[in-house]
Design an enzyme around this catalytic site. Sequence first.
Site, PDB file in Angstrom:
ATOM      1  N   HIS A   1      24.457  59.623  58.964  1.00 46.10           N
ATOM      2  CA  HIS A   1      24.500  60.651  58.300  1.00 46.10           C
ATOM      3  C   HIS A   1      22.250  61.170  57.902  1.00 46.10           C
ATOM      4  O   HIS A   1      21.437  60.808  58.022  1.00 46.10           O
ATOM      5  CB  HIS A   1      24.766  60.642  56.740  1.00 46.10           C
ATOM      6  CG  HIS A   1      24.484  59.424  56.415  1.00 46.10           C
ATOM      7  ND1 HIS A   1      25.449  58.244  56.484  1.00 46.10           N
ATOM      8  CD2 HIS A   1      23.115  59.281  55.593  1.00 46.10           C
ATOM      9  CE1 HIS A   1      24.787  57.062  55.772  1.00 46.10           C
ATOM     10  NE2 HIS A   1      23.858  57.948  55.021  1.00 46.10           N
TER      11      HIS A   1
HETATM   12  P1  TYD Z   1      29.269  54.318  54.407  1.00 42.94           P
HETATM   13  O1  TYD Z   1      27.992  55.661  53.086  1.00 42.94           O
HETATM   14  O2  TYD Z   1      30.033  55.378  54.911  1.00 42.94           O
HETATM   15  O3  TYD Z   1      28.435  54.095  54.965  1.00 42.94           O
HETATM   16  P2  TYD Z   1      27.278  54.478  56.424  1.00 42.94           P
HETATM   17  O4  TYD Z   1      27.427  55.944  55.963  1.00 42.94           O
HETATM   18  O5  TYD Z   1      26.169  53.932  55.586  1.00 42.94           O
HETATM   19  O6  TYD Z   1      27.715  54.276  57.641  1.00 42.94           O
HETATM   20  O7  TYD Z   1      29.504  54.057  53.011  1.00 42.94           O
HETATM   21  C1  TYD Z   1      30.599  52.999  53.140  1.00 42.94           C
HETATM   22  C2  TYD Z   1      31.869  52.753  51.313  1.00 42.94           C
HETATM   23  O8  TYD Z   1      30.588  52.119  50.991  1.00 42.94           O
HETATM   24  C3  TYD Z   1      31.754  54.483  50.849  1.00 42.94           C
HETATM   25  O9  TYD Z   1      33.278  54.832  50.437  1.00 42.94           O
HETATM   26  C4  TYD Z   1      30.645  54.626  50.019  1.00 42.94           C
HETATM   27  C5  TYD Z   1      30.080  53.234  49.987  1.00 42.94           C
HETATM   28  N1  TYD Z   1      29.386  53.217  49.482  1.00 42.94           N
HETATM   29  C6  TYD Z   1      28.580  52.472  47.484  1.00 42.94           C
HETATM   30  O10 TYD Z   1      29.744  52.418  47.032  1.00 42.94           O
HETATM   31  N2  TYD Z   1      27.497  52.781  47.367  1.00 42.94           N
HETATM   32  C7  TYD Z   1      26.339  52.791  47.853  1.00 42.94           C
HETATM   33  O11 TYD Z   1      25.135  52.044  47.888  1.00 42.94           O
HETATM   34  C8  TYD Z   1      26.420  52.757  49.252  1.00 42.94           C
HETATM   35  C9  TYD Z   1      25.693  52.674  50.597  1.00 42.94           C
HETATM   36  C10 TYD Z   1      27.955  52.963  49.921  1.00 42.94           C
END
Ligand code: TYD
Length: 141
Positions: A49
């Site tokens: 992303h």
């Molecule tokens: P995600 O965005 O999928 O992680 P990445 O793209 O960095 O691999 O995040 C995983 C889960 O955690 C998703 O359900 C959203 C949650 N999340 C939060 O609640 N707060 C945060 O600050 C972040 C980064 C993720």
Amino acid sequence: MQITKYTFPIHGDDRGQLVAIEELRDIPFSIRRVYYMYSTVQGVTRGYHAHKSLEQILICVHGSCKIRLDDGMEKEEVLLDKPYEGLYVSNVVWREMFDFSPDAVLMVLASELYDEADYIRNYDQFLEFIHKEQIYTSGQT
Ligand code: TYD
């Protein structure tokens, strides 16, 4: 593309090492959120992303991992394997995190609270977003 890595001062002594990071002194933004990833399953790639406005510093405080950055024109891979090194990732940069060692802890200092509306999770939409920004910028007088 320009890669900005910060090497933070280490306050080491005979007891061990300590790193302190102060907002707007050691990094260029105020810290509104800290999160970290650990026990990452081997072979997994995370991220996929970009952000519309969020800025981040990525620090692999234990173990190692790699970060792929893509500004829409160029891609770079950066190894993070030092707990005193931070990789700056600006907004509108596509990022992927991979090659996590089994003991890796990847900590992220973020300029904003979590906001799903700030995410661009589709690569074509990311390229479109850059294109629109360029049109807007070149249209400004
Ligand atoms: P995600 O965005 O999928 O992680 P990445 O793209 O960095 O691999 O995040 C995983 C889960 O955690 C998703 O359900 C959203 C949650 N999340 C939060 O609640 N707060 C945060 O600050 C972040 C980064 C993720």
